[in-house]
Each structure stands twice: as structure tokens, then as C-alpha cells.
Design a protein around this motif. Structure first.
Motif, PDB file in Angstrom:
ATOM      1  N   GLN A   1       0.899  -1.170   0.088  1.00 37.39           N
ATOM      2  CA  GLN A   1       0.040  -0.075  -0.225  1.00 37.39           C
ATOM      3  C   GLN A   1       0.878   1.336  -0.017  1.00 37.39           C
ATOM      4  O   GLN A   1       1.946   1.144   0.412  1.00 37.39           O
ATOM      5  N   GLY A   2       0.247   2.384  -0.433  1.00 45.07           N
ATOM      6  CA  GLY A   2       1.161   3.454  -0.306  1.00 45.07           C
ATOM      7  C   GLY A   2       0.345   4.817  -0.900  1.00 45.07           C
ATOM      8  O   GLY A   2      -0.897   4.870  -0.938  1.00 45.07           O
ATOM      9  N   LEU A   3       0.992   5.804  -0.847  1.00 44.49           N
ATOM     10  CA  LEU A   3       0.266   7.231  -1.123  1.00 44.49           C
ATOM     11  C   LEU A   3       0.678   7.582  -2.599  1.00 44.49           C
ATOM     12  O   LEU A   3       1.791   7.302  -3.079  1.00 44.49           O
ATOM     13  N   GLY A   4       0.058   8.108  -3.353  1.00 43.01           N
ATOM     14  CA  GLY A   4       0.096   8.534  -4.593  1.00 43.01           C
ATOM     15  C   GLY A   4      -0.748   7.801  -5.660  1.00 43.01           C
ATOM     16  O   GLY A   4      -1.343   7.023  -5.377  1.00 43.01           O
ATOM     17  N   ASN A   5      -0.580   8.362  -6.846  1.00 44.42           N
ATOM     18  CA  ASN A   5      -1.358   7.707  -7.944  1.00 44.42           C
ATOM     19  C   ASN A   5      -0.339   6.991  -9.001  1.00 44.42           C
ATOM     20  O   ASN A   5      -0.816   6.648  -9.944  1.00 44.42           O
ATOM     21  N   ASN A   6       0.821   6.448  -8.510  1.00 44.83           N
ATOM     22  CA  ASN A   6       1.640   5.708  -9.192  1.00 44.83           C
ATOM     23  C   ASN A   6       2.084   4.194  -8.354  1.00 44.83           C
ATOM     24  O   ASN A   6       2.549   4.482  -7.409  1.00 44.83           O
ATOM     25  N   ILE A   7       1.597   3.250  -9.063  1.00 42.96           N
ATOM     26  CA  ILE A   7       1.778   2.055  -8.491  1.00 42.96           C
ATOM     27  C   ILE A   7       2.813   1.152  -8.901  1.00 42.96           C
ATOM     28  O   ILE A   7       2.908   0.054  -8.860  1.00 42.96           O
ATOM     29  N   SER A   8       3.837   2.030  -9.538  1.00 46.79           N
ATOM     30  CA  SER A   8       5.089   1.197 -10.351  1.00 46.79           C
ATOM     31  C   SER A   8       5.810   0.371  -9.022  1.00 46.79           C
ATOM     32  O   SER A   8       5.908   0.845  -8.149  1.00 46.79           O
ATOM     33  N   GLY A   9       6.381  -0.696  -9.229  1.00 44.69           N
ATOM     34  CA  GLY A   9       6.902  -1.668  -8.498  1.00 44.69           C
ATOM     35  C   GLY A   9       7.125  -2.893  -8.722  1.00 44.69           C
ATOM     36  O   GLY A   9       6.889  -3.336  -9.801  1.00 44.69           O
ATOM     37  N   SER A  10       7.524  -3.659  -7.913  1.00 39.33           N
ATOM     38  CA  SER A  10       7.767  -5.231  -8.227  1.00 39.33           C
ATOM     39  C   SER A  10       6.646  -6.017  -7.841  1.00 39.33           C
ATOM     40  O   SER A  10       5.977  -5.798  -6.701  1.00 39.33           O
ATOM     41  N   TYR A  11       6.297  -6.837  -8.871  1.00 40.78           N
ATOM     42  CA  TYR A  11       5.058  -7.559  -8.727  1.00 40.78           C
ATOM     43  C   TYR A  11       5.411  -9.126  -9.036  1.00 40.78           C
ATOM     44  O   TYR A  11       6.234  -9.284  -9.855  1.00 40.78           O
ATOM     45  N   PRO A  12       4.740 -10.158  -8.311  1.00 45.05           N
ATOM     46  CA  PRO A  12       4.996 -11.401  -8.610  1.00 45.05           C
ATOM     47  C   PRO A  12       4.195 -12.014  -9.680  1.00 45.05           C
ATOM     48  O   PRO A  12       3.025 -11.343 -10.093  1.00 45.05           O
ATOM     49  N   VAL A  13       4.360 -13.086 -10.336  1.00 41.49           N
ATOM     50  CA  VAL A  13       3.497 -13.745 -11.544  1.00 41.49           C
ATOM     51  C   VAL A  13       2.553 -14.033 -10.768  1.00 41.49           C
ATOM     52  O   VAL A  13       2.309 -14.531  -9.733  1.00 41.49           O
ATOM     53  N   GLY A  14       1.063 -13.408 -11.574  1.00 42.94           N
ATOM     54  CA  GLY A  14       0.097 -14.006 -11.060  1.00 42.94           C
ATOM     55  C   GLY A  14      -0.939 -12.979 -11.266  1.00 42.94           C
ATOM     56  O   GLY A  14      -0.688 -11.760 -11.816  1.00 42.94           O
ATOM     57  N   ILE A  15      -2.320 -12.958 -10.805  1.00 44.16           N
ATOM     58  CA  ILE A  15      -3.230 -11.983 -10.995  1.00 44.16           C
ATOM     59  C   ILE A  15      -3.374 -10.870  -9.525  1.00 44.16           C
ATOM     60  O   ILE A  15      -3.519 -11.892  -8.653  1.00 44.16           O
ATOM     61  N   HIS A  16      -3.260 -10.033  -9.592  1.00 48.06           N
ATOM     62  CA  HIS A  16      -3.666  -9.213  -8.237  1.00 48.06           C
ATOM     63  C   HIS A  16      -4.551  -8.215  -8.341  1.00 48.06           C
ATOM     64  O   HIS A  16      -5.007  -7.866  -9.430  1.00 48.06           O
TER      65      HIS A  16
END
Length: 173
Positions: free
Chosen positions: A112-127
Motif C-alpha cells: 500500500q502507499g500514497l500517490g497515483n503511481n503503483i509502479s513496483g515489483s510484482y510477482p507472477v499472477g493476478i492481483h
């Protein structure tokens, strides 16, 4: 009678988008006596003007996202995702954003975080991603969309050499 006013504006206050303190001054020339303290014939009143907005921000261009990963170990991948937008009377740089990411849609918030940018590290799968935006008038809106990271690396055949020593078998039967 002479009259004037001056405004003292305040933005983004609790309960309103803006508040203006308008100070009215009226001078009654027929009864004005400026040589006494306080001067007579001058009247002053402060008017409170509150500007309200009850319409929440509207999201623009938000849809499910799909990315591919070719990492052979299926490690999490750093994704660069464009910032999200909302249409509102509050300037874009004054909107307050929060996001919540539920990896693999299992019901728990993993990032979770603040701001309108959710760029980051994601695992393989549906989130599942939930965005919340608030304008400076206290109006909220939220939306949820899916972010999918697909394993796009085809299987790689691996050859393993089999080495065996053959031993003569003594068949005495």
C-alpha cells in the motif's frame, strides 16, 4: 454612504473547498466624526462565505492491466506503470491518492502507499488493486481493477546425460 470590502481567502479547509472572509466597511458621511476615538459613522462587518463541492472525483482511463514476464525463475518483476488520473475541480497536484495491492487476490493487502503511481515489483499472477482518490473538498471515490503478470517464458528442455556402467551379470540358474 460610501462602502468598500476586502477579501481574505482560505483554501482547502475542513467542511468546504474554500472559505472567504469578506470584511465590509460602510462610511456614513452624514454621521462621520473622524476626530473622536474610535471614529463614529464607520461600520464594519465580516461576512463568511463558504464554497462547497459535493461531487467526487471521476477516474479516467482506468482498466485492467496485463504484463508479461520472461524471467526463467518466475521472480517478481519491476513494472513501470503510468500514473492514474481523475477528473475533478481540484488541481491534479492537489488530489490525494492511496493504493492497496492484494497479491493473488487472496483477501490480504500486501502493498500500500500514497500517490497515483503503483509502479513496483510484482510477482507472477493476478492481483487486485484498489485506488482511492480524495479531492480537497472532502469527496472520495475508489475503484478496483486487476493487474496480471503472466509467465511468458516457454519451457526450456534440459538434457541431462545419463551415465551408467554395465556390469556383466553372472547367470547361474
Amino acid at each position: 454612504v460610501g462602502m468598500t470590502y476586502s477579501d481574505e481567502p482560505f483554501q482547502y479547509i475542513t467542511g468546504a473547498c474554500a472559505k472567504i472572509l469578506r470584511t465590509w466597511k460602510v462610511l456614513d458621511w452624514c454621521n462621520y466624526k473622524g476626530d473622536v476615538h474610535p471614529p463614529q459613522g464607520i461600520f464594519q462587518h465580516v461576512q463568511v462565505i463558504k464554497i462547497k463541492d459535493s461531487i467526487p472525483p471521476v477516474f479516467t482511463g482506468i482498466e485492467d492491466l496485463r504484463f508479461s514476464s520472461t524471467d526463467s525463475m518466475c521472480n517478481p518483476v519491476n513494472l513501470a506503470i503510468d500514473p492514474f488520473n481523475a477528473d475533478d475541480c481540484t488541481p491534479d497536484n492537489k488530489l490525494l491518492w492511496r493504493y492497496y495491492v492484494d497479491y493473488h487476490k487472496d483477501g490480504s493487502v500486501n502493498a500500500q502507499g500514497l500517490g497515483n503511481n503503483i509502479s513496483g515489483s510484482y510477482p507472477v499472477g493476478i492481483h487486485s488493486v484498489r485506488l482511492v482518490v480524495e479531492d480537497r473538498c472532502g469527496n472520495f471515490n475508489d475503484t478496483t481493477f486487476m493487474l496480471e503478470l503472466v509467465d511468458a517464458k516457454p519451457p526450456t528442455p534440459v538434457y541431462e546425460a545419463l551415465i551408467a556402467s554395465l556390469m556383466p551379470v553372472n547367470d547361474t540358474t
